[in-house]
Each structure stands twice: as structure tokens, then as C-alpha cells.
Design a protein around this motif. Structure first.
Motif, mmCIF file in Angstrom:
data_model
loop_
_atom_site.group_PDB
_atom_site.id
_atom_site.type_symbol
_atom_site.label_atom_id
_atom_site.label_comp_id
_atom_site.label_asym_id
_atom_site.label_seq_id
_atom_site.Cartn_x
_atom_site.Cartn_y
_atom_site.Cartn_z
ATOM 1 N N GLU A 82 36.854 10.573 73.123
ATOM 2 C CA GLU A 82 36.167 11.961 73.348
ATOM 3 C C GLU A 82 36.621 12.276 74.574
ATOM 4 O OE1 GLU A 82 32.047 11.917 73.035
ATOM 5 O OE2 GLU A 82 31.840 9.889 73.951
ATOM 6 N N ALA A 83 37.111 11.489 75.505
ATOM 7 C CA ALA A 83 37.516 11.730 76.721
ATOM 8 C C ALA A 83 38.728 12.539 76.774
ATOM 9 C CB ALA A 83 37.459 10.553 77.670
ATOM 10 N N LEU A 84 39.325 12.451 75.763
ATOM 11 C CA LEU A 84 40.880 13.139 75.605
ATOM 12 C C LEU A 84 40.745 14.719 75.508
ATOM 13 C CD1 LEU A 84 42.760 10.658 73.391
ATOM 14 C CD2 LEU A 84 42.774 10.632 75.832
ATOM 15 N N MET A 85 41.590 15.451 76.455
ATOM 16 C CA MET A 85 41.710 16.776 76.096
ATOM 17 C C MET A 85 42.748 17.084 75.237
ATOM 18 S SD MET A 85 39.411 17.894 78.469
ATOM 19 C CE MET A 85 40.121 19.511 78.901
ATOM 20 N N ARG A 86 42.074 17.641 73.916
ATOM 21 C CA ARG A 86 42.817 18.043 72.856
ATOM 22 C C ARG A 86 43.184 19.703 72.765
ATOM 23 N NH1 ARG A 86 43.004 13.819 69.576
ATOM 24 N NH2 ARG A 86 41.679 12.200 70.079
ATOM 25 N N GLN A 87 44.519 20.125 72.410
ATOM 26 C CA GLN A 87 44.702 21.307 72.244
ATOM 27 C C GLN A 87 43.865 22.117 71.167
ATOM 28 O OE1 GLN A 87 48.431 24.089 71.096
ATOM 29 N NE2 GLN A 87 48.819 22.384 72.973
ATOM 30 N N ILE A 88 43.451 23.288 71.351
ATOM 31 C CA ILE A 88 42.642 23.891 70.408
ATOM 32 C C ILE A 88 43.212 25.281 69.955
ATOM 33 C CG2 ILE A 88 40.363 22.798 70.875
ATOM 34 C CD1 ILE A 88 39.621 25.404 72.537
ATOM 35 N N ALA A 89 43.946 25.733 70.772
ATOM 36 C CA ALA A 89 44.598 27.304 70.736
ATOM 37 C C ALA A 89 45.946 27.463 71.598
ATOM 38 C CB ALA A 89 43.555 28.468 71.020
ATOM 39 N N ALA A 90 46.847 28.215 71.186
ATOM 40 C CA ALA A 90 47.961 28.545 71.906
ATOM 41 C C ALA A 90 48.785 29.647 71.310
ATOM 42 C CB ALA A 90 49.118 27.356 71.514
ATOM 43 N N GLY A 91 49.473 30.470 72.347
ATOM 44 C CA GLY A 91 50.014 31.744 72.084
ATOM 45 C C GLY A 91 50.991 32.226 73.036
ATOM 46 N N MET A 92 52.105 33.219 72.802
ATOM 47 C CA MET A 92 52.920 33.730 73.583
ATOM 48 C C MET A 92 53.076 35.296 73.541
ATOM 49 S SD MET A 92 56.509 32.572 72.009
ATOM 50 C CE MET A 92 56.244 30.834 72.170
ATOM 51 N N GLU A 93 53.431 35.912 74.399
ATOM 52 C CA GLU A 93 53.783 37.513 74.207
ATOM 53 C C GLU A 93 54.565 37.875 75.253
ATOM 54 O OE1 GLU A 93 49.776 37.882 77.260
ATOM 55 O OE2 GLU A 93 49.533 38.757 75.039
ATOM 56 N N PRO A 94 55.155 39.000 75.058
ATOM 57 C CA PRO A 94 56.070 39.637 76.260
ATOM 58 C C PRO A 94 55.430 39.713 77.657
ATOM 59 C CG PRO A 94 56.137 40.837 74.203
ATOM 60 C CD PRO A 94 55.171 39.983 73.931
ATOM 61 N N GLU A 95 56.106 39.476 78.663
ATOM 62 C CA GLU A 95 55.585 39.626 79.834
ATOM 63 C C GLU A 95 55.185 40.820 80.333
ATOM 64 O OE1 GLU A 95 58.131 37.578 82.614
ATOM 65 O OE2 GLU A 95 56.872 38.147 84.571
ATOM 66 N N ASP A 96 55.786 41.959 79.926
ATOM 67 C CA ASP A 96 55.531 43.172 80.383
ATOM 68 C C ASP A 96 55.730 44.352 79.240
ATOM 69 O OD1 ASP A 96 54.876 45.547 81.996
ATOM 70 O OD2 ASP A 96 56.463 45.169 83.405
ATOM 71 N N LEU A 97 54.661 44.566 78.467
ATOM 72 C CA LEU A 97 54.655 45.345 77.405
ATOM 73 C C LEU A 97 54.722 46.855 77.824
ATOM 74 C CD1 LEU A 97 52.029 43.690 75.091
ATOM 75 C CD2 LEU A 97 54.347 43.843 74.709
ATOM 76 N N GLU A 98 54.112 47.135 79.028
ATOM 77 C CA GLU A 98 54.191 48.370 79.473
ATOM 78 C C GLU A 98 55.756 49.068 79.743
ATOM 79 O OE1 GLU A 98 52.375 51.163 83.260
ATOM 80 O OE2 GLU A 98 51.790 48.989 82.919
ATOM 81 N N ASN A 99 56.370 48.108 80.479
ATOM 82 C CA ASN A 99 57.704 48.529 80.742
ATOM 83 C C ASN A 99 58.707 48.767 79.369
ATOM 84 O OD1 ASN A 99 57.493 48.451 83.348
ATOM 85 N ND2 ASN A 99 58.327 46.474 83.914
ATOM 86 N N GLN A 100 58.332 47.994 78.547
ATOM 87 C CA GLN A 100 58.943 48.040 77.150
ATOM 88 C C GLN A 100 58.772 49.427 76.484
ATOM 89 O OE1 GLN A 100 58.510 45.026 74.529
ATOM 90 N NE2 GLN A 100 59.494 43.350 75.829
ATOM 91 N N ASP A 101 57.482 49.784 76.473
ATOM 92 C CA ASP A 101 57.102 51.216 76.069
ATOM 93 C C ASP A 101 57.731 52.302 76.671
ATOM 94 O OD1 ASP A 101 55.475 50.072 74.253
ATOM 95 O OD2 ASP A 101 53.517 50.279 75.490
ATOM 96 N N LYS A 102 57.922 52.228 78.153
ATOM 97 C CA LYS A 102 58.576 53.191 78.856
ATOM 98 C C LYS A 102 60.057 53.228 78.494
ATOM 99 C CE LYS A 102 55.540 53.119 82.940
ATOM 100 N NZ LYS A 102 55.294 52.692 84.462
ATOM 101 N N MET A 103 60.675 52.199 78.225
ATOM 102 C CA MET A 103 62.043 52.075 77.771
ATOM 103 C C MET A 103 62.150 52.717 76.456
ATOM 104 S SD MET A 103 63.355 48.309 79.009
ATOM 105 C CE MET A 103 64.834 48.688 78.270
ATOM 106 N N VAL A 104 61.255 52.388 75.690
ATOM 107 C CA VAL A 104 61.504 53.277 74.188
ATOM 108 C C VAL A 104 61.361 54.718 74.652
ATOM 109 C CG1 VAL A 104 60.152 53.498 72.073
ATOM 110 C CG2 VAL A 104 60.677 51.207 72.950
#
Length: 208
Positions: A119-141
Motif C-alpha cells: 500500500e506504500a507504492l504509488m500506483r498510476q490511476i490516470a494519464a493523458g496527452m494533448e497538443p501543447e498549443d491549441l490556440e495557435n492551431q486554431d489561428k493557423m486554421v
């Protein structure tokens, strides 16, 4: 009276030590640790909670970011209670050895608590990833869409208006056919070959 004063000082000193201990514990739990992975991902570790603790890792890597969270009860480990800062530094040290801080890390282990209960171990419960700058991508579109609209308007301007063709009055069969034949003869006699059609049209107008 003297004994009362001594007792009062002991109580004040005890409260001061307790407050300092609580302050130190709070600071160690909320501390952030920055590190880089084997592939130079820039990461930050933050800890929250008391008995059951939550560890959040956030990283940036080549135009994108990723994160993961762990929970556990490292406080059941005596070595952790003695020096939690060394415990979190050991976890950061293990994460520096791998390319991705959130992949293949379902359980975080340290040498100082390797003999503690599970029970002392740190166990992973969640993870994710996303583009670093969505605002700049919207401007480019939006910029690309505007450029395409501008190109469409330019194409329409280049096409322009269709040429206006001269109106040719229809002629009646018989007399009109004779006039056209006579006009074509004169055109062949007096005009260049490339202008026969135009000359016959003009001659036809003058001959009625």
C-alpha cells in the motif's frame, strides 16, 4: 508562582515546536520537483494529500504535452516519514532514466521503501496527452481559410465578363438566302480569306 511560569514556558515551547513540525510537513507535501527524462522531456512533479497522497506528473515534449497521476500511502513507510524529500527525489531520479515519464510506469518504486507493504507504492490511476498549443492551431486554421477565400475572389476577378457577340438579325428564307449568297461572292472578291465571314455580314447589311 515560579513553578507556574516554568510550566507556561514549557507549554509555549511545545506549541511552537508542534507548529514548526506541521509547517515542515505541509511544505514537503506541496513541494514541486522539476526534472528531464532520458529523451529531454521537461517535467514537473507535484504532490498533494496527507495519509493517502496524490502525485501528478506533467511533461512537455516536441509540440505536445502529457500527464499522469499516481496515488498511494507512502506514509506507512518509516523511511518516508523520516525524510519525505529524499523519497520524492528518488522517484524523480528513476523517472529521469526512462524516455517517457508516464509510459511503462504503472508503479513507482524507491530503494528506501522497497521493504514496505504494497500500500506504500504509488500506483498510476490516470494519464493523458494533448497538443501543447491549441490556440495557435486554431489561428493557423483561420488564416488558411481566409487565404483560400482571397484566392477564390482573385480567380473570379481574373475570369471577367464574357465577350459581347454581335446580334445577327434573322433573314427570311428566299430573298435573304439570295442576298447572303451575293454578299459572300463579293466578300470573296474584295476581302481577305480570313475576313470573308465578316465582310459578307457587312455587305449583307448594306444590301438590305
Amino acid at each position: 508562582m515560579k513553578s507556574f511560569a516554568i510550566l507556561f514556558l514549557l507549554v509555549v515551547c511545545g506549541m511552537g515546536g508542534l507548529g514548526q513540525k506541521l509547517k515542515t510537513k505541509k511544505r514537503s507535501n506541496s513541494e514541486e520537483i522539476s526534472f528531464r527524462t532520458k529523451t529531454k522531456d521537461v517535467c514537473t512533479m507535484s504532490v498533494s494529500g496527507d495519509e493517502e497522497m496524490k502525485l501528478r506528473i506533467e511533461c512537455k515534449s516536441q509540440g505536445m504535452s502529457y500527464w499522469c497521476e499516481f496515488t498511494g500511502k507512502p506514509s506507512v513507510c518509516r523511511a518516508f516519514r523520516n525524510n519525505p524529500k529524499i523519497y520524492w527525489n528518488q522517484i524523480a531520479g528513476e523517472l529521469r532514466k526512462i524516455p517517457h515519464a508516464c509510459e511503462s510506469t504503472e508503479v513507482l518504486k524507491t530503494t528506501m521503501c522497497q521493504k514496505a507493504s504494497t500500500e506504500a507504492l504509488m500506483r498510476q490511476i490516470a494519464a493523458g496527452m494533448e497538443p501543447e498549443d491549441l490556440e495557435n492551431q486554431d489561428k493557423m486554421v483561420q488564416k488558411t481559410s481566409t487565404s483560400m477565400r482571397g484566392a477564390g475572389r482573385s480567380s473570379i476577378k481574373k475570369i471577367g465578363k464574357p465577350p459581347i457577340l454581335p446580334l445577327i438579325k434573322p433573314t427570311q428564307h428566299g430573298e435573304g438566302s439570295e442576298n447572303e449568297t451575293e454578299a459572300m461572292k463579293l466578300a470573296r472578291e474584295h476581302c481577305w480569306e480570313s475576313l470573308h465571314g465578316f465582310c459578307s455580314y457587312i455587305i449583307g447589311i448594306f444590301r438590305g
